[in-house]
Design a protein around this motif. Structure first.
Motif, PDB file in Angstrom:
ATOM      1  N   PRO A  20       0.842  -1.192   0.000  1.00  0.00           N
ATOM      2  CA  PRO A  20       0.000   0.000   0.000  1.00  0.00           C
ATOM      3  C   PRO A  20       0.884   1.251   0.000  1.00  0.00           C
ATOM      4  CG  PRO A  20      -0.655  -1.540   1.735  1.00  0.00           C
ATOM      5  CD  PRO A  20       0.635  -2.053   1.181  1.00  0.00           C
ATOM      6  N   SER A  21       0.399   2.318  -0.563  1.00  0.00           N
ATOM      7  CA  SER A  21       1.136   3.591  -0.635  1.00  0.00           C
ATOM      8  C   SER A  21       2.296   3.530  -1.622  1.00  0.00           C
ATOM      9  CB  SER A  21       1.700   4.027   0.726  1.00  0.00           C
ATOM     10  OG  SER A  21       0.681   4.114   1.661  1.00  0.00           O
ATOM     11  N   ASP A 127       8.420   1.004  -5.907  1.00  0.00           N
ATOM     12  CA  ASP A 127       8.987   1.395  -4.616  1.00  0.00           C
ATOM     13  C   ASP A 127       7.994   2.299  -3.893  1.00  0.00           C
ATOM     14  OD1 ASP A 127      11.301  -0.007  -4.820  1.00  0.00           O
ATOM     15  OD2 ASP A 127      12.506   1.652  -5.607  1.00  0.00           O
ATOM     16  N   GLU A 133       6.263  13.161   6.106  1.00  0.00           N
ATOM     17  CA  GLU A 133       6.667  14.567   6.028  1.00  0.00           C
ATOM     18  C   GLU A 133       7.863  14.863   6.917  1.00  0.00           C
ATOM     19  OE1 GLU A 133       3.619  17.462   6.100  1.00  0.00           O
ATOM     20  OE2 GLU A 133       2.233  16.154   5.041  1.00  0.00           O
ATOM     21  N   ASP A 134       8.057  14.076   7.931  1.00  0.00           N
ATOM     22  CA  ASP A 134       9.301  14.207   8.693  1.00  0.00           C
ATOM     23  C   ASP A 134       9.719  12.830   9.191  1.00  0.00           C
ATOM     24  OD1 ASP A 134       8.398  13.648  11.427  1.00  0.00           O
ATOM     25  OD2 ASP A 134       7.279  15.512  11.228  1.00  0.00           O
ATOM     26  N   ASP A 137       7.590  10.539  11.523  1.00  0.00           N
ATOM     27  CA  ASP A 137       6.361   9.892  11.074  1.00  0.00           C
ATOM     28  C   ASP A 137       6.555   8.392  10.878  1.00  0.00           C
ATOM     29  OD1 ASP A 137       4.985  12.143  11.174  1.00  0.00           O
ATOM     30  OD2 ASP A 137       4.746  12.439   9.022  1.00  0.00           O
ATOM     31  N   TRP A 140       5.343   5.718  13.357  1.00  0.00           N
ATOM     32  CA  TRP A 140       3.941   5.349  13.544  1.00  0.00           C
ATOM     33  C   TRP A 140       3.757   3.896  13.161  1.00  0.00           C
ATOM     34  CZ3 TRP A 140       0.116   7.628  16.077  1.00  0.00           C
ATOM     35  CH2 TRP A 140       0.349   8.941  16.482  1.00  0.00           C
ATOM     36  N   ALA A 141       3.163   3.172  14.085  1.00  0.00           N
ATOM     37  CA  ALA A 141       3.057   1.724  13.902  1.00  0.00           C
ATOM     38  C   ALA A 141       2.373   1.391  12.589  1.00  0.00           C
ATOM     39  CB  ALA A 141       2.304   1.136  15.076  1.00  0.00           C
ATOM     40  N   GLN A 142       1.332   2.131  12.252  1.00  0.00           N
ATOM     41  CA  GLN A 142       0.593   1.860  11.020  1.00  0.00           C
ATOM     42  C   GLN A 142       1.526   1.896   9.807  1.00  0.00           C
ATOM     43  OE1 GLN A 142      -2.946   4.277  10.513  1.00  0.00           O
ATOM     44  NE2 GLN A 142      -2.323   4.666   8.419  1.00  0.00           N
ATOM     45  N   ARG A 144       4.761   1.455   9.845  1.00  0.00           N
ATOM     46  CA  ARG A 144       5.691   0.322   9.912  1.00  0.00           C
ATOM     47  C   ARG A 144       5.033  -0.950   9.383  1.00  0.00           C
ATOM     48  NH1 ARG A 144       7.117   1.763  15.205  1.00  0.00           N
ATOM     49  NH2 ARG A 144       5.674   0.166  15.918  1.00  0.00           N
ATOM     50  N   GLU A 145       3.784  -1.160   9.777  1.00  0.00           N
ATOM     51  CA  GLU A 145       3.073  -2.355   9.336  1.00  0.00           C
ATOM     52  C   GLU A 145       2.933  -2.360   7.820  1.00  0.00           C
ATOM     53  OE1 GLU A 145       1.278  -4.940  11.775  1.00  0.00           O
ATOM     54  OE2 GLU A 145       3.285  -4.219  12.179  1.00  0.00           O
ATOM     55  N   ILE A 146       2.590  -1.205   7.256  1.00  0.00           N
ATOM     56  CA  ILE A 146       2.387  -1.121   5.814  1.00  0.00           C
ATOM     57  C   ILE A 146       3.715  -1.340   5.085  1.00  0.00           C
ATOM     58  CG2 ILE A 146       1.842   0.540   3.985  1.00  0.00           C
ATOM     59  CD1 ILE A 146      -0.557   1.396   5.689  1.00  0.00           C
TER      60      ILE A 146
END
Lengths: 192, 266
Positions: A20-21, A127, A133-134, A137, A140-142, A144-146
């Motif tokens: 994702p992302s 990739d 943004e910094d 960020d 953040w666990a979310q 890291r999971e992604i």
């Protein structure tokens, strides 16, 4: 490869994947806009929604195999439906390896068999787009999971015997140019 | 490698390492260097199974240099580069699951979650994990309150109320653990410990036998009201006994210390 070959030549199958992302939707949009065959929708997404609706709750460990098999069948049908010319796929069969690994599950026989039978011509890993943004960020666990999902998907393609081509984070059109250059496809026209 | 491996054993870890190494080699920006690295590590066709001298020769050939020059000058740089990439990967994938997820104040709205089932599920796992940890901290708060009351005002009965609340919270934590296990299995994903280990991270608690846990989980500890839970529990067969054992076992260490202090001071 000529423009004609893209549509009527021998069947060539290319997977666009990544976590994702990674900007997958934008690249796929650019491929469709360039007039090339592509699975715009990700079949697994709708299956996931239906599966949850049927269960009336989130997926549990015991449900995952059934769900994975359903997704695998959709990928196989999609693979077999293509018979000539170039086609891009929104994820492919080996995505299942990474996904199962995320949940601590071992690959299962049907997935192994499908991976042997249905081989794609190239795997294009997008990739991740740097959306942080910094530097803080990233903790953040979310996120890291992604990021972990992305890494496991890539690893799954290696496990499946592929050597993916990595597409750097960039604007969708630039990424498509990079893809075409790597696959020796004609560069898409930018004229409206 | 633990975070990437399909299982906890070394074979899975080796497989994960091999896949990562190939990925890092494929990511080397300079194509010839990437080919040389693939030859050196025996991951390219024709070099698999070859000995180190043969692989070095193939790597040197890919860069059109003499094998000695490659060994002395290029190979160390290549190894350092890959070691650095491995260290960066390790940093990125380091699991902090045995510690609560680190939280920082968010000063702006988060980026929208992609409409991607992988993202939904990754976030759902994070959600479940946060519920687990919230139960751990709720139990911890009651255990701390218990200690404080036992030390500050042992005759007031407040410490017994705190012990009751701790029992209620430990029941909630067991319910959360069962829910996590049903969804994700017997170990925390990417953390490699059983979720039951989280109970010990809240603080020391008396041992509960499997039938005690069963009873706790079935008396509705996730209900919002502590009193309702206690009434239901103590009305159930064995419930009063469980509650009394819990309170007395939980308070024994404090009472020993208090009694010891009193006898010393007197």
């Amino acid at each position: 490869m000529t423009i004609n070959d893209i549509h009527t030549g021998p069947a060539r199958r290319y997977v666009i994947t990544g976590g994702p992302s990674a900007g997958k939707e934008s690249v796929i949009e650019a491929i469709v806009k360039a007039g090339m065959s592509c699975s715009a929708e990700e079949a697994a997404r709708e299956i996931y929604r239906q599966h949850r609706a049927r269960l009336g709750r989130h997926l549990q460990r015991d449900d995952r195999r059934d769900y994975s098999r359903e997704v695998l069948r959709a990928f196989i049908d999609e693979f077999k439906a293509h018979t000539q010319g170039v086609r891009f796929y929104n994820r492919g069969i080996p995505d299942g390896y990474g996904w199962d690994r995320f949940f601590g599950l071992e690959p299962y026989a049907e997935l192994e068999e499908a991976n042997q039978l249905y081989r794609y011509d190239a795997i294009l890993v997008l990739d991740p787009l740097d959306t942080f943004e910094d530097e803080h960020d990233v903790v953040w666990a979310q996120d890291r999971e992604i990021r972990r999902v992305h890494e496991l998907i890539v690893q799954g393609y290696y496990d499946a015997g592929y050597s993916p081509i990595f597409i750097p984070a960039d604007a969708p059109e630039e990424r498509l140019d990079f893809i075409c250059a790597n696959l020796r496809l004609p560069r898409p026209s930018r004229e409206e | 490698m633990t975070a990437r491996a399909a299982g906890p054993d070394w074979i899975n870890r080796v497989q994960a390492f091999n896949a990562l190494l190939r990925q890092l080699i494929d990511r080397i920006a300079e194509p010839q260097t990437s080919i040389a690295a693939a030859s050196l590590f025996g991951v390219s066709a024709g070099t698999i199974g070859a000995n180190l001298t043969e692989r070095r020769e193939a790597a040197a050939a890919a860069l059109s240099v003499h094998p000695d020059h490659f060994r002395k000058h290029i190979e160390p740089r290549l190894l350092a580069q890959l070691a650095q990439a491995l260290a960066a990967d390790s940093e990125r994938m380091t699991s902090t699951r045995v510690a609560p997820p680190q939280l920082l104040p968010m000063t702006r709205p988060p980026a929208p979650l992609p409409a991607d089932m992988f993202a939904w599920e990754a976030v759902e796992h994070e959600e479940q994990l946060s519920r687990l940890w919230s139960s751990v901290y709720a139990l911890r708060a009651e255990l701390l309150a218990c200690e404080r009351w036992a030390s500050m005002d042992p005759g007031s009965g407040e410490h017994v109320d705190a012990a009751d609340a701790a029992l209620w919270r430990v029941g909630q934590l067991h319910v959360a653990i069962r829910s996590y296990r049903r969804a994700y299995g017997s170990r925390l994903l990417h953390g490699d410990i059983p979720p039951e280990r989280l109970i010990g991270m809240a603080g020391w608690t008396p041992d509960l036998r499997p039938p005690d846990v069963e009873l706790l989980c079935h008396r509705g500890p996730d209900a919002e009201r502590l009193r309702g839970f206690l009434d239901d529990l103590t009305a159930a067969p064995g419930g009063q006994d469980l509650r009394d054992r819990w309170v007395s076992d939980l308070l024994v260490p404090h009472l020993i210390i208090i009694t010891g202090n009193r006898s010393t001071s007197s």
